[in-house]
Each structure stands twice: as structure tokens, then as C-alpha cells.
Motif scaffolding. Sequence first.
Motif, PDB file in Angstrom:
ATOM      1  N   UNK A 150      91.358  38.288  -7.298  1.00 22.20           N
ATOM      2  CA  UNK A 150      91.501  38.250  -9.100  1.00 22.20           C
ATOM      3  C   UNK A 150      91.831  37.109  -9.660  1.00 22.20           C
ATOM      4  N   UNK A 151      92.945  36.642  -8.979  1.00 26.10           N
ATOM      5  CA  UNK A 151      93.623  35.632  -9.248  1.00 26.10           C
ATOM      6  C   UNK A 151      92.848  34.378  -9.309  1.00 26.10           C
ATOM      7  N   UNK A 152      91.746  33.972  -7.878  1.00 23.81           N
ATOM      8  CA  UNK A 152      91.041  33.173  -8.030  1.00 23.81           C
ATOM      9  C   UNK A 152      89.874  33.545  -8.414  1.00 23.81           C
ATOM     10  N   UNK A 153      89.189  33.940  -9.531  1.00 20.19           N
ATOM     11  CA  UNK A 153      88.362  34.309 -10.826  1.00 20.19           C
ATOM     12  C   UNK A 153      89.434  34.153 -12.006  1.00 20.19           C
ATOM     13  N   UNK A 154      90.717  34.430 -11.649  1.00 24.12           N
ATOM     14  CA  UNK A 154      90.831  33.756 -13.249  1.00 24.12           C
ATOM     15  C   UNK A 154      91.326  32.456 -13.903  1.00 24.12           C
ATOM     16  N   UNK A 155      92.637  32.268 -12.329  1.00 23.00           N
ATOM     17  CA  UNK A 155      91.849  30.496 -12.043  1.00 23.00           C
ATOM     18  C   UNK A 155      90.499  29.321 -12.111  1.00 23.00           C
ATOM     19  N   UNK A 156      89.529  30.108 -11.721  1.00 22.16           N
ATOM     20  CA  UNK A 156      88.170  29.139 -12.268  1.00 22.16           C
ATOM     21  C   UNK A 156      87.313  29.413 -13.050  1.00 22.16           C
ATOM     22  N   UNK A 157      88.120  31.240 -14.354  1.00 22.04           N
ATOM     23  CA  UNK A 157      87.399  31.029 -15.685  1.00 22.04           C
ATOM     24  C   UNK A 157      88.173  29.760 -16.614  1.00 22.04           C
ATOM     25  N   UNK A 158      89.643  29.881 -15.841  1.00 24.32           N
ATOM     26  CA  UNK A 158      90.501  28.900 -17.119  1.00 24.32           C
ATOM     27  C   UNK A 158      90.153  27.427 -16.826  1.00 24.32           C
ATOM     28  N   UNK A 159      89.884  27.432 -15.930  1.00 27.80           N
ATOM     29  CA  UNK A 159      89.410  25.957 -15.706  1.00 27.80           C
ATOM     30  C   UNK A 159      87.830  25.714 -16.179  1.00 27.80           C
ATOM     31  N   UNK A 160      86.495  26.322 -15.782  1.00 33.13           N
ATOM     32  CA  UNK A 160      85.158  25.754 -16.672  1.00 33.13           C
ATOM     33  C   UNK A 160      85.811  25.848 -18.230  1.00 33.13           C
ATOM     34  N   UNK A 186      88.386  39.825 -20.907  1.00 35.31           N
ATOM     35  CA  UNK A 186      87.359  40.669 -20.246  1.00 35.31           C
ATOM     36  C   UNK A 186      87.687  40.328 -18.089  1.00 35.31           C
ATOM     37  N   UNK A 187      88.748  39.403 -18.094  1.00 39.11           N
ATOM     38  CA  UNK A 187      89.735  39.928 -17.169  1.00 39.11           C
ATOM     39  C   UNK A 187      89.952  41.616 -16.954  1.00 39.11           C
ATOM     40  N   UNK A 188      91.119  41.616 -17.997  1.00 38.77           N
ATOM     41  CA  UNK A 188      91.308  42.932 -17.814  1.00 38.77           C
ATOM     42  C   UNK A 188      90.395  44.121 -17.913  1.00 38.77           C
ATOM     43  N   UNK A 189      89.305  44.001 -18.355  1.00 36.65           N
ATOM     44  CA  UNK A 189      88.142  45.544 -18.859  1.00 36.65           C
ATOM     45  C   UNK A 189      86.893  45.238 -17.530  1.00 36.65           C
ATOM     46  N   UNK A 190      86.198  44.005 -17.501  1.00 38.78           N
ATOM     47  CA  UNK A 190      85.226  43.740 -16.104  1.00 38.78           C
ATOM     48  C   UNK A 190      86.184  43.703 -15.222  1.00 38.78           C
ATOM     49  N   UNK A 191      86.707  42.731 -14.923  1.00 35.64           N
ATOM     50  CA  UNK A 191      86.620  42.334 -13.276  1.00 35.64           C
ATOM     51  C   UNK A 191      88.707  42.572 -13.092  1.00 35.64           C
ATOM     52  N   UNK A 192      89.538  43.356 -13.428  1.00 37.89           N
ATOM     53  CA  UNK A 192      90.814  43.736 -12.594  1.00 37.89           C
ATOM     54  C   UNK A 192      89.611  45.354 -11.650  1.00 37.89           C
ATOM     55  N   UNK A 193      89.101  46.247 -13.466  1.00 36.92           N
ATOM     56  CA  UNK A 193      88.457  48.170 -11.857  1.00 36.92           C
ATOM     57  C   UNK A 193      88.237  47.682 -11.071  1.00 36.92           C
ATOM     58  N   UNK A 194      87.330  46.427 -11.102  1.00 34.88           N
ATOM     59  CA  UNK A 194      86.087  46.648 -10.682  1.00 34.88           C
ATOM     60  C   UNK A 194      86.638  45.571  -9.084  1.00 34.88           C
ATOM     61  N   UNK A 195      87.772  45.122  -9.048  1.00 36.80           N
ATOM     62  CA  UNK A 195      88.016  44.136  -7.612  1.00 36.80           C
ATOM     63  C   UNK A 195      88.891  44.913  -7.458  1.00 36.80           C
ATOM     64  N   UNK A 196      90.286  45.247  -8.279  1.00 36.72           N
ATOM     65  CA  UNK A 196      91.880  45.765  -7.963  1.00 36.72           C
ATOM     66  C   UNK A 196      91.880  47.122  -8.671  1.00 36.72           C
ATOM     67  N   UNK A 197      91.638  47.574  -9.539  1.00 38.79           N
ATOM     68  CA  UNK A 197      91.843  48.897  -9.362  1.00 38.79           C
ATOM     69  C   UNK A 197      91.099  49.972  -8.736  1.00 38.79           C
ATOM     70  N   UNK A 198      89.675  49.995  -7.841  1.00 37.37           N
ATOM     71  CA  UNK A 198      89.046  50.187  -7.592  1.00 37.37           C
ATOM     72  C   UNK A 198      89.806  50.537  -6.192  1.00 37.37           C
TER      73      UNK A 198
END
Length: 391
Positions: free
Chosen positions: A254-264, A324-336
Motif C-alpha cells: 500500500x505504501x509503494x502504491x500510494x508513493x507511486x500515485x503521488x510521484x506520477x 482513492x487510497x482509503x476507499x479502494x486500495x487500503x481495504x483491498x490490500x491491507x484491510x482484508x
Amino acid sequence: MEISRTTMKKLLLLIAFAALAFTIFQWIDGVAVALSFLVELLSPFLSGAALAFILNVPMRFLERNLFSWAGKNSKGKERLPKSLVRVLSLLLTFVVVALVVMLLVLVVVPQLTETIAGLSVTIQNAVTKALLWAEDQFSNNPQIVAWLENLTIDWRSIDWESILTSVADFLRNGAGDVLNSTISAAKSMVSVLTSSFIAFVFACYILLQKEKLGLQCRKALFALLPKKAAERIISVCSLSHRVFSSFITGQCVEAVILGTMFFVAMSILKMPYALLVGCLISVTALIPIVGAFIGCGVGAFLILMVSPMQALIFVIMFLILQQVEGNLIYPHVVGSSVGLPSIWVLFAVTIGGSLMGVLGMLLFIPLTSVIYTLFREFVYDRLREKNIRVK
């Protein structure tokens, strides 16, 4: 009235527990000192166990995916010995971790140095403007000018001998303090290096012999405890290992995805410090819930030194990406992987941060998840025993 053997055993255990608790309460200071000494003595091994647990996640991934071909062939013979596969996986894990750390250092340090240099220039300009403003204000205010002109210092009334004596005492005592501080720092550095080396060696031993160590621990549990209790402890340990491993993996992804999103996004909008802020948010996002906001604050401050308007755009972009991260990425990557309701995640972060800081935030989420799962199983078992259905 006869007392059964089981009841007598329970009574003896209760008496022994009460006597032990009373003894500990009576000698609480000595027990605290002994526990502190024991923790300090075992800290290199505890650190090594924690390091082995973290490194086991990428090592197991490499072992299962990169060396999947090294299993048995059609004739039932191993293409590569398991011990060699384990050593190669461990070495590759060290290489990958070292490359990631070097990449972060090579990216962050030059950018950070440039940023600090830019900030120093900005601060100097601000100080110069403030001095010019103050000079202009003073020159236009005759009362302040008159007060400064009438301000005189009686140099004869100053006790120079007392001042020189104080300075000499400070230098004499300060030299001794500096020497003591240097010796203490050297001792601390040697102690830290020694502890780090022991922890690293112990972690390598655990990773190379983890199946053997696990088998020895299971044998010891079944030998010392009743079968049911040993099975329960093994079940809890398996649950804890699964939850902690999933949480570490999910949090890193999740951290790598979020950092990449900000960089792009920052590169598309042509904002300054895109790579630095992306790496910074990737690192701070490892802290659950609050980490990304810390990265946002630092990133907004850095961009503010260049352009206030771009800093405002960055904050708006952060709020959008955070949703986007809180509603889509975190629940699927970390929350589950953690399996905790949001309210208990907030509880774990708050309590863990209060007790142990950032490390507590990282530890208390999977720990709370394990406790939550065990308590839920206990509640459901009790309800089934009582044949109660709660709607």
C-alpha cells in the motif's frame, strides 16, 4: 465430604498462584529491576527475532516464486537442495533490501540537501527583508532613535574579574564533560554495533533453521503441556504469524502504491520535489492512518517555499488521492489481511502510538486483530454452548 483429585489439583494450583502473586507484589521493585535487566540482556535476540520475522516475508516470496523450479523432477530428485535454495533466497533478500535502502538514500539525500540549501536562502532573504523593514520603521520613528542615542552602558560598573572566573570555570568543567561525553558515546556506539551484529547473526540463524526451530518448539510444548493446551498455543501462534505477515506485506504494498500515485500525479502537474515527496509519502505511509498526513504536511511545506499556489494544489490533490487510497486500495490490500473494523484500527493506532510511538502503531494493529479474532471465537463458542442466537 471427599475432595476429588482434580479439585485438589486445582486448589493447589490456585494456592501456588496466590503465593506467587503475593511474593511478586511484596518484591515489586526487585522484580521490576530483574525484568528490566532480563529485557536488556535479551534485547539483541528479541531484535534478531523481529528482524527475522520481517525478512521472512520477502524471503518466503522469493523462495516460493523465484525458486519454484528447484523442486523435485519427474524422477523424484530435487533439482537444487533445499538448504541451497534457502541460502540463495536469504542472500537475495539481503540484496533487495540493501538496494531499496540505497535507492532511497541516493534519491532522498541529494534532494533533501538541495531543499535545505534552498530553505536557507529563503530564510536569509526573509531575515534581510525583516531587517530592512525594522530599519525603515526605526528611521521613521524619532522616539526610538532618540532612545537608542541616549542609551549608554557604564562599562566601569561591570565586574570583569567575576566574569572571567566564571568563564574559566565553565571551560575547565566543560572540557571534562566533553571528554566524559565522548567516552560515553564511544561505549554506546560499540554496544549498539555489538548488539546489532548479534541480532543480525541470530536473525540469519532463525531464517536458515526456521522449520527445525518450529519443530523443536512444538515438541517442547507437547512435552511440557497437556495436548489440548499445546494445540491451542500452536493455533494462536499460527494465527498471529498469519495476521502479522499479511499486515506487513499489505502495508508495504500500500505504501509503494500510494508513493507511486503521488510521484506520477506531481510529475504530470509539474510540481517541484515530485520524487522526494513520493519517496517521503511511501515511507510515512507505513505508519497506519496518520502516516500519509505527516508526508502531506512536509510535502506541502517544501512546495510552499517554491510556490504557495502549487502547495494549495498539492493539498487538494492529496485529499483526492487519500480518498482513492482509503476507499479502494487500503481495504483491498491491507484491510482484508487484518480483518479489523475501522473503529478498532483507530483504537489500536491510538493506544500503540501512546505506549510505543510509531513502532506501537505498527505492532498494535495486527496484535489487536489477533485478540479480536480470538475473543470473537470465544464469544461464538459460548453462544453455541448456551444455544443462544442474538439478532
